[in-house]
Design a protein around this motif. Structure first.
Motif, PDB file in Angstrom:
ATOM      1  N   ALA A  61       7.872  -2.742 -11.829  1.00 15.27           N
ATOM      2  CA  ALA A  61       6.450  -2.767 -11.496  1.00 15.27           C
ATOM      3  C   ALA A  61       6.214  -2.260 -10.078  1.00 15.27           C
ATOM      4  N   ILE A  62       7.056  -2.654  -9.146  1.00 13.76           N
ATOM      5  CA  ILE A  62       6.917  -2.185  -7.763  1.00 13.76           C
ATOM      6  C   ILE A  62       7.181  -0.688  -7.679  1.00 13.76           C
ATOM      7  N   ALA A  63       8.185  -0.212  -8.399  1.00 11.20           N
ATOM      8  CA  ALA A  63       8.486   1.225  -8.394  1.00 11.20           C
ATOM      9  C   ALA A  63       7.332   2.020  -8.982  1.00 11.20           C
ATOM     10  N   LEU A  64       6.741   1.536 -10.053  1.00  7.03           N
ATOM     11  CA  LEU A  64       5.619   2.232 -10.665  1.00  7.03           C
ATOM     12  C   LEU A  64       4.419   2.254  -9.728  1.00  7.03           C
ATOM     13  N   LYS A  65       4.161   1.135  -9.054  1.00 10.40           N
ATOM     14  CA  LYS A  65       3.041   1.080  -8.111  1.00 10.40           C
ATOM     15  C   LYS A  65       3.256   2.079  -6.977  1.00 10.40           C
ATOM     16  N   CYS A  66       4.476   2.176  -6.459  1.00  3.82           N
ATOM     17  CA  CYS A  66       4.762   3.132  -5.381  1.00  3.82           C
ATOM     18  C   CYS A  66       4.604   4.565  -5.867  1.00  3.82           C
ATOM     19  N   LEU A  67       5.035   4.836  -7.091  1.00  3.34           N
ATOM     20  CA  LEU A  67       4.887   6.190  -7.628  1.00  3.34           C
ATOM     21  C   LEU A  67       3.431   6.557  -7.837  1.00  3.34           C
ATOM     22  N   ILE A  68       2.628   5.609  -8.294  1.00  2.00           N
ATOM     23  CA  ILE A  68       1.200   5.879  -8.511  1.00  2.00           C
ATOM     24  C   ILE A  68       0.490   6.099  -7.177  1.00  2.00           C
ATOM     25  N   GLN A  69       0.801   5.291  -6.169  1.00  2.00           N
ATOM     26  CA  GLN A  69       0.160   5.437  -4.863  1.00  2.00           C
ATOM     27  C   GLN A  69       0.501   6.762  -4.204  1.00  2.00           C
ATOM     28  N   ASN A  70       1.700   7.249  -4.397  1.00  7.17           N
ATOM     29  CA  ASN A  70       2.121   8.499  -3.773  1.00  7.17           C
ATOM     30  C   ASN A  70       1.849   9.709  -4.663  1.00  7.17           C
ATOM     31  N   GLY A  71       1.183   9.516  -5.767  1.00  4.02           N
ATOM     32  CA  GLY A  71       0.866  10.633  -6.657  1.00  4.02           C
ATOM     33  C   GLY A  71       2.101  11.303  -7.216  1.00  4.02           C
ATOM     34  N   PHE A  72       3.143  10.549  -7.432  1.00  5.52           N
ATOM     35  CA  PHE A  72       4.407  11.057  -7.973  1.00  5.52           C
ATOM     36  C   PHE A  72       5.010  12.138  -7.078  1.00  5.52           C
ATOM     37  N   ALA A  73       4.593  12.175  -5.810  1.00 10.41           N
ATOM     38  CA  ALA A  73       5.129  13.174  -4.873  1.00 10.41           C
ATOM     39  C   ALA A  73       6.603  12.934  -4.581  1.00 10.41           C
ATOM     40  N   LEU A  74       7.026  11.683  -4.682  1.00 12.74           N
ATOM     41  CA  LEU A  74       8.446  11.401  -4.434  1.00 12.74           C
ATOM     42  C   LEU A  74       9.335  12.076  -5.458  1.00 12.74           C
ATOM     43  N   LEU A  75       8.887  12.107  -6.706  1.00 19.29           N
ATOM     44  CA  LEU A  75       9.685  12.747  -7.741  1.00 19.29           C
ATOM     45  C   LEU A  75       9.680  14.258  -7.595  1.00 19.29           C
ATOM     46  N   LEU A  76       8.539  14.822  -7.246  1.00 15.11           N
ATOM     47  CA  LEU A  76       8.409  16.268  -7.162  1.00 15.11           C
ATOM     48  C   LEU A  76       9.032  16.830  -5.885  1.00 15.11           C
ATOM     49  N   HIS A  77       9.246  15.984  -4.904  1.00 13.46           N
ATOM     50  CA  HIS A  77       9.796  16.431  -3.620  1.00 13.46           C
ATOM     51  C   HIS A  77      11.192  17.026  -3.776  1.00 13.46           C
TER      52      HIS A  77
END
Length: 79
Positions: A61-77
């Motif tokens: 849940a925390i990981a999903l919240k962080c991904l949503i807040q950052n607009g999935f930019a962490l994955l695309l980086h």
């Protein structure tokens, strides 16, 4: 192991239910009881991954919240 998870939710409860069966089966099959206990521990660990609860769900849940807040930019980086 998965069916026993609903009867005995903790590892100790599952152990109390399954060890009398597994010790008898290990004696019949010629497997040491240490190997039967190791098989139980592996099965318990795998079913805890398949039926997640507690801390694992909180981490997801925390990981999903962080991904949503950052607009999935962490994955695309990284791509």
């Amino acid at each position: 192991m998965g069916g026993v998870l609903y009867i005995g939710a903790t590892g100790s409860g599952q152990d109390m239910i399954t060890m009398p069966i597994m010790s008898g089966l290990s004696d019949l099959l010629g497997v040491t009881r240490q190997t039967a206990i190791l098989a139980f521990q592996y099965g318990d660990g795998f079913t805890n991954i398949l039926y997640p609860s507690g801390l694992f769900m909180a981490i997801l849940a925390i990981a999903l919240k962080c991904l949503i807040q950052n607009g999935f930019a962490l994955l695309l980086h990284y791509y």
